[in-house]
Design a protein around this motif. Sequence first.
Motif, PDB file in Angstrom:
ATOM      1  N   GLY A  56       3.822  -2.797  -2.801  1.00 25.52           N
ATOM      2  CA  GLY A  56       3.362  -4.019  -3.441  1.00 25.52           C
ATOM      3  C   GLY A  56       2.132  -4.482  -2.705  1.00 25.52           C
ATOM      4  N   PRO A  57       1.671  -5.699  -2.974  1.00 25.88           N
ATOM      5  CA  PRO A  57       0.481  -6.179  -2.275  1.00 25.88           C
ATOM      6  C   PRO A  57       0.764  -6.269  -0.780  1.00 25.88           C
ATOM      7  CG  PRO A  57       1.181  -7.698  -4.028  1.00 25.88           C
ATOM      8  CD  PRO A  57       2.252  -6.692  -3.882  1.00 25.88           C
ATOM      9  N   ALA A  61      -4.160  -3.342   1.627  1.00 26.57           N
ATOM     10  CA  ALA A  61      -5.106  -3.311   0.508  1.00 26.57           C
ATOM     11  C   ALA A  61      -6.545  -3.562   0.953  1.00 26.57           C
ATOM     12  CB  ALA A  61      -4.685  -4.339  -0.536  1.00 26.57           C
ATOM     13  N   ALA A 101       1.280  -0.270  -7.258  1.00 28.64           N
ATOM     14  CA  ALA A 101       0.738  -1.081  -6.155  1.00 28.64           C
ATOM     15  C   ALA A 101      -0.733  -0.733  -5.933  1.00 28.64           C
ATOM     16  CB  ALA A 101       1.552  -0.836  -4.886  1.00 28.64           C
ATOM     17  N   GLY A 104      -2.954  -1.818  -8.948  1.00 31.76           N
ATOM     18  CA  GLY A 104      -3.084  -3.281  -8.984  1.00 31.76           C
ATOM     19  C   GLY A 104      -4.226  -3.724  -8.068  1.00 31.76           C
ATOM     20  N   GLU A 105      -4.298  -3.137  -6.887  1.00 34.85           N
ATOM     21  CA  GLU A 105      -5.346  -3.520  -5.927  1.00 34.85           C
ATOM     22  C   GLU A 105      -6.699  -2.949  -6.325  1.00 34.85           C
ATOM     23  OE1 GLU A 105      -5.070  -5.703  -3.667  1.00 34.85           O
ATOM     24  OE2 GLU A 105      -2.888  -5.968  -3.669  1.00 34.85           O
TER      25      GLU A 105
END
Length: 318
Positions: A56-57, A61, A101, A104-105
């Motif tokens: 996930g974040p 990142a 993940a 998303g970034e």
Amino acid sequence: MAETVLVVGASGLVGSAAVASLVAGGHRVRGLVRSPEVAEGLAKVGAVPVVGRLGGPGPWAAALDGATSVVDATQAHVPGRRFGVRAAERGAIQRRTMLDALLGEVRARAPPLRSFVALGGLEEYVPTGDAWLDESTPKAAVPRGYSRLSAQVRPRLADAARSDGLPLVTLRMGLIYGSSGWFPAFVDRIRRGRGIVVGPGTNFASLVAASDVGAAIRAAVEVAPVGEEFLVVDDRPVRQTEWLASLADAVGAERPHRSVPRWLASLVGGTVNVETFASSRRARNRAMKERLGVPLRFPTHEAGFRAALSSEPQVPAA
Ligand SMILES: NC(=O)c1ccc[n+]([C@@H]2O[C@H](COP(=O)([O-])OP(=O)(O)OC[C@H]3O[C@@H](n4cnc5c(N)ncnc54)[C@H](OP(=O)(O)O)[C@@H]3O)[C@@H](O)[C@H]2O)c1
């Protein structure tokens, strides 16, 4: 031109080969790894380590800031001998979570990347038996072997390319051997005379040395046209019995001769491993050589096996 490349999964068989080749090519390389000990090793080979876990974040990142290229060399953790269908389903969910993940970034950043290199295997294609397989071969509708792990990744990547303009370049590789990953334990079994032939042993395998995979990834970052897919294999696919015999000869062991039916081998070695090991994949590397200009250091498995079995470094200097 030097790129700033984030290699995700930099501690793995493929990721570490990618890091070595990209560093040798003069690129600025960042490597995402999960443990500080592995990070130290990465720094020693000239990459900038980033410690983090793709779930996930997270602080990891920031490694994407200023990156011009991403190489996704992650793989879900796969259990060794009991690698069955259920485990592959769990692995597929892990792969999807990691990719989500990452994407998303990537989406949240500007300017956009120049390339996002995604990796997969030959089981993505329909089985072709003794016939040749290339980039135009249709994809399999039902995932088998290690493509069970990537089953949910391929449509997501295609969607990101279509909807978000992800600059996707895909490499699909044959069975990769090197000084880590599945190969050392496999060699050990052969050395102890415990090698078996799965099924009749007439199926083709397309093999490739890890260092040559590293060179192909570097070429994908440097010159691959966005939206394209390349097979990464050596020059000479070989039947299962032939490469097993070469390996046994290379370590001075008896050649495996005991043929075990697939169902029985699956019970012992796991369905997913057996699906990959015993399916026939006779792949061409013409596009990789002509369009990416990848120089193969090990065009056939014999020399590659010898190098992998010795302490000889497999990644050439720039
Ligand atoms: N090996 C082959 O023969 C072969 C053949 C064809 C295609 N491929 C493809 O090549 C790619 C890489 O495979 P591989 O054999 O190099 O796999 P690998 O050796 O198992 O490496 C997997 C990497 O992913 C990392 N990882 C796993 N979960 C993670 C997480 N949550 N966050 C961050 N990193 C995570 C691992 O980190 P840790 O070290 O911390 O576990 C490791 O660096 C895959 O797409 C695979 O399908 C491999």
